[in-house]
Scaffold this active site. Structure first.
Site, PDB file in Angstrom:
ATOM      1  N   ASN A 160       0.862  -1.181   0.000  1.00 26.86           N
ATOM      2  CA  ASN A 160       0.000   0.000   0.000  1.00 26.86           C
ATOM      3  C   ASN A 160       0.899   1.231   0.000  1.00 26.86           C
ATOM      4  O   ASN A 160       1.320   1.723   1.044  1.00 26.86           O
ATOM      5  CB  ASN A 160      -0.903  -0.022   1.236  1.00 26.86           C
ATOM      6  CG  ASN A 160      -1.936   1.083   1.206  1.00 26.86           C
ATOM      7  OD1 ASN A 160      -1.720   2.120   0.589  1.00 26.86           O
ATOM      8  ND2 ASN A 160      -3.046   0.859   1.882  1.00 26.86           N
ATOM      9  N   ASP A 161       1.181   1.681  -1.179  1.00 27.89           N
ATOM     10  CA  ASP A 161       2.089   2.808  -1.392  1.00 27.89           C
ATOM     11  C   ASP A 161       1.703   4.046  -0.593  1.00 27.89           C
ATOM     12  O   ASP A 161       2.506   4.961  -0.433  1.00 27.89           O
ATOM     13  CB  ASP A 161       2.001   3.215  -2.871  1.00 27.89           C
ATOM     14  CG  ASP A 161       3.160   2.681  -3.664  1.00 27.89           C
ATOM     15  OD1 ASP A 161       4.176   2.326  -3.059  1.00 27.89           O
ATOM     16  OD2 ASP A 161       3.040   2.638  -4.901  1.00 27.89           O
ATOM     17  N   CYS A 162       0.472   4.093  -0.162  1.00 28.18           N
ATOM     18  CA  CYS A 162      -0.052   5.300   0.472  1.00 28.18           C
ATOM     19  C   CYS A 162      -0.094   5.199   1.986  1.00 28.18           C
ATOM     20  O   CYS A 162      -0.550   6.124   2.648  1.00 28.18           O
ATOM     21  CB  CYS A 162      -1.447   5.589  -0.066  1.00 28.18           C
ATOM     22  SG  CYS A 162      -1.420   5.820  -1.826  1.00 28.18           S
TER      23      CYS A 162
END
Ligand code: BGC
Length: 846
Positions: free
Chosen positions: A496-498
């Site tokens: 989850n890059d965020c």
């Protein structure tokens, strides 16, 4: 409203009106040369790298959204139109766009004139063809004029669209018998040019944009087609374009066939110039001659179709679900080719400039591609591994042309390296080729020389570190980089890059992911822990195959240590927590006011074997963790599942949380903030299959299946033939609207979930495992799988309405002994000689 339908027999999606809810995209090319092509001909073409070798221009996010591309104008007695509707948008009597595998066939008809236009890139060529057939269907003679048009790009796409003080002064072309040679920058460091030509004589051409379009005109009112003639303009600076005028004379019923050719010509070591200032055109002339030969274009298109038929034959199934059937057999595999080739670089959502190949993305893409062309997967795995650093971290992205890591984005995403284990093991299982593990790959931060055998070596002549060393480094890195709960540190983010738990970005002009230093960070990821459980199990399986029991045990021990941390530190009571933030506070816990439950940790803990139904403690007694996976998935159903798919987390964040990063920057219901991320839906499908929940796995699959969205396409909006990365979740006002179609990990993972999870046809080291987990209502299914050269024609029968459990197996009519069937894991079909075909009947039941 109806926009089209699947023509399953032709393996085409047929778009029946041009004004689709969004531009619907297709790709041309599957090797080195690529084109993006929408249903109105929009898009562009590039060689290998959408940033560094872009041949034609495209202005992203234009008004209208998709304008510019491969345009053919018709002037039929003063009436000007385009067979693909755009840019003139004159009303057509008939429009059809057949989205094919590697080609886009657009047919437009008006006033008895039909133009049938097929765009494709022939196999193994750096050329794009526009195959044209013009037919006079009217009762009178017609003398239409056709105008081809596209704009050249100055190869480096970012410079091309930002640096006009230079680019408006460098444009150069040469024209020879109507063949347009775009040679900007050829005078200096480039030894390649673009050629745009027609296989039949032309009546004129234009190479200067202002001459063809006008300075104040738009493409929909371009001067030349409306005036009915080209001006033979020669571009000097400004904006070179490629445009031809073709004058036709057609009796009633008559047709004419020809083609336009757009080529990328690499001079290689050959002399660049014929004489001062005049480029050597011999290679370009050869290209044109090749496609001018009668039948050559049709033969190339037939070859392309045969290529796809051959490729798809590696896996074909007959399922009782028509949507799943066509996605699996055709479109999903086709999409896997695109994601394998382009990672997340060039789509309608990725400009080809921002991102190259993603480390985690490309490793996952391989999972859905390796059965098609294992040799290319092999090469890709080695390329990706070479962007890993010696301490175990990886460049998050790299440029496909240079194969060098992107230093701006850097590394320190602490999940990246683990995906390499998954892709490598998938490759070895598919092929049995363990030699890949010995390949000297080396690390991105070390210097190597190439030995006489072309392999990378250290200064002392010893081979560079092997791929297996990389896998070991990856496992060791996660074990080393752990936080206060014994769980893996997250770094800038995990999958989850965020979820940026260390970055604390307060400035609008800094990147969420890369702000701040993660060096002393304490934030931990349960998702990485789950992924590690899976990766360590894969490593242990790999070592067992290599007959290295000590190393296998070492991996099991690492896995057990991580499992203990997961079960003691990450269980929240009803589900697995998602993470611990930099202050050690749980993320994804019932104690949180928002973001109480996340999907990723439920999926990966379950897939990694946490909370198993048969978990035991050190004394062999039922462990406290027993059944947690099932419970976690039940929580997913209760808290996250919707009829449009599973949302990523709940409740959505309603305000920005500095300590969580980008995830809370999105409005509720989209992207990582409670959007339906189709990519991680598939992990849940797989986890359900592990637990025998076939009914639910199919129901969940159908909730994100694009083919099943046709009835609600006005809401869904994206292409019904490929998966989208994200569908708006129930917190969003546009619940059910899809975005970021095409280049998404959903492609590879859905293929894995459907083929290996639900159908249960899984490549394994010793043979092809069959372990279906289907809906009880399915009476069975058939699947044909090519595996290590042999063909397995598998028929699964389900007389008792079971979901899982192999009762009986017949191979070529003979019963397979019970020794081959492992309890709860299906059956491993033996390997057979390459070229042989075998009929396998698998009966499910108790
Ligand atoms: C990225 C992936 C990432 C996902 C979830 C995608 O846009 O390409 O690498 O895992 O988003 O954040």
């Amino acid at each position: 409203m109806d926009y089209g339908f699947f023509d399953d027999a032709s393996r085409e999606y047929v778009i029946t009106r041009p004004d689709t809810p969004l531009p619907w995209l297709n790709y041309l090319g599957e090797d080195d040369f690529f084109g993006l092509c929408t249903n109105t001909g929009g898009g562009y073409t590039f060689w290998k790298d959408a940033r560094l070798r872009r041949l034609t221009r495209y202005r992203y996010n234009n008004i209208p959204l998709d304008s510019g591309g491969r345009y053919l104008y018709v002037n039929d007695g003063g009436s000007v139109w385009n067979p693909g509707w755009k840019p003139v948008k004159a009303k057509l009597d008939r429009y059809e766009c057949r989205v094919g595998l590697g080609y886009e066939r657009i047919t437009g008809e008006k006033d008895g004139l039909e133009i049938d236009l097929t765009f494709f890139i022939p196999q193994g060529r750096n050329e794009e063809l526009w195959k044209v057939r013009v037919t006079n269907k009217s009762k009178v003679r017609k003398t239409p004029k056709l105008f081809s048009f596209q704009e050249f790009c100055f190869y480096e796409a970012l410079n091309d669209m930002t640096n006009y003080q230079r680019t408006w002064s460098i444009g150069e072309v040469e024209v020879e018998s109507g063949a347009i040679y775009h040679k900007t920058e050829y005078r200096e460091r480039r030894n390649h040019y673009a050629l745009f030509a027609c296989t039949r004589p032309v009546a004129g051409f234009d190479t200067d944009r202002d001459a063809f379009v006008g300075v104040h005109e738009g493409l929909h009112e371009a001067r030349a087609p409306f005036a009915g003639r080209c001006t033979n303009s020669k571009a000097f600076g400004w904006n070179p374009v490629g445009a031809h005028e073709v004058d036709l004379d057609l009796e009633p019923g008559a047709s004419e066939d020809f083609a336009f050719v757009l080529a990328y010509v690499d001079q290689g070591e050959a002399p660049k110039f014929e004489r001062p200032g005049v480029i050597d055109k011999s290679k370009g002339r050869e290209v044109l001659a090749r496609w001018s030969r009668p039948g050559a274009v049709d033969a190339a298109l037939a070859e392309l179709r045969a290529f796809w038929d051959g490729l798809l034959a590696n896996f074909q199934a007959e399922l009782p679900d028509a949507d799943a059937n066509r996605m699996l057999n055709v479109w999903n595999q086709y999409q896997c080719m695109a994601t394998f080739n382009l990672s997340r670089a060039a789509s309608l959502y990725e400009t080809g400039i921002g991102r190259g190949m993603g480390f985690r993305d490309s490793n996952q893409d391989i999972l859905g591609f390796v059965h098609m062309i294992p040799g290319r997967a092999r090469e890709r795995i080695l390329d990706i591994a070479a962007t890993q650093l010696s301490d175990g971290t990886c460049f998050h992205q790299y440029q496909p042309l240079t194969k060098k890591g992107n230093a701006e984005v850097g590394g320190d995403f602490y999940d990246d390296h683990l995906w390499l284990v998954l892709s490598t093991c998938a490759y070895v299982k598919e092929t049995g080729d363990a030699s890949i593990l010995e390949e000297p790959v080396g690390y991105a931060d070390r210097d190597y020389a190439k030995g006489p055998d072309g392999r990378r070596r250290h200064a002392d002549g010893t081979p560079a570190e092997s791929l297996l060393d990389h896998l070991e480094t990856s496992v060791a890195y996660t074990m080393k980089k752990r936080g206060p709960h014994g769980l893996p540190l997250i770094g800038h983010a995990d999958w989850n890059d965020c979820l940026n738990l260390n970055c604390f970005s307060k400035e609008p002009n800094e990147s969420f992911q890369c702000a701040g230093d993660v060096a002393g960070s304490k934030a931990e990821s349960v998702m990485i822990a789950g992924l590690f459980l899976k990766a360590a199990a894969e490593m242990s399986g790999l070592y067992a195959f290599l007959q290295r029991p000590v190393a296998a045990k070492r991996m099991e021990a690492a896995r057990a240590e991580m499992l203990a941390a997961v079960e003691s530190q990450a269980w929240d009571g009803e589900w697995y927590r998602r993470a611990y933030d930099a202050e050690g506070r749980p993320v994804g816990s019932r104690d949180c006011d928002e973001g109480r439950i996340f999907i990723e940790s439920q999926a990966w803990c379950a897939l990694g074997g946490a909370g198993a139904d048969d978990a035991t403690d050190a004394e062999g007694r039922p462990a406290a963790s027993r059944g947690r996976a099932r419970k976690a998935l039940e929580s997913v159903h209760r808290e996250l599942y919707t009829e449009e798919g599973i949302v990523l987390q709940q409740p959505a964040y309603t305000r920005y949380r500095l300590e969580l990063g980008e995830v809370s920057s999105y409005p509720p219901g989209v992207k990582e903030n409670a959007g339906i991320f189709c990519h991680n839906n598939t992990w849940i499908h797989l986890a359900l299959c592990e637990l025998g929940e076939g009914d639910r796995a199919l129901e969940y699959y159908r909730s994100i299946c694009p083919s099943a969205k046709q009835a609600k396409i006005e809401t869904y909006r994206s292409e019904p033939y490929v998966y989208a990365q994200m569908v708006a979740g129930r917190d969003a006002p546009c619940f059910g609207e899809a975005k970021n179609s095409w280049l998404t990990g959903t492609a590879a993972w859905t293929f894995v979930a459907l083929s290996q999870g639900i159908l249960g046809v899984k490549p394994d080291y010793e043979g092809l495992r069959v372990d279906p987990c289907i809906a009880r209502s399915w009476k069975g299914f058939k699947a044909t799988r090519r595996f290590r050269g042999a063909t397995y024609e598998i028929e699964v029968r389900n007389p008792q309405g079971a979901s899982k459990g192999v009762k009986r197996v017949l191979i070529d009519g003979d019963e397979l002994g019970p020794a081959k069937a492992e309890a709860g894991k299906g059956v491993v079909l033996p390997l057979f000689p390459a070229g042989s075909a075998h009929r396998v009947v698998v009966e499910l039941g108790d």
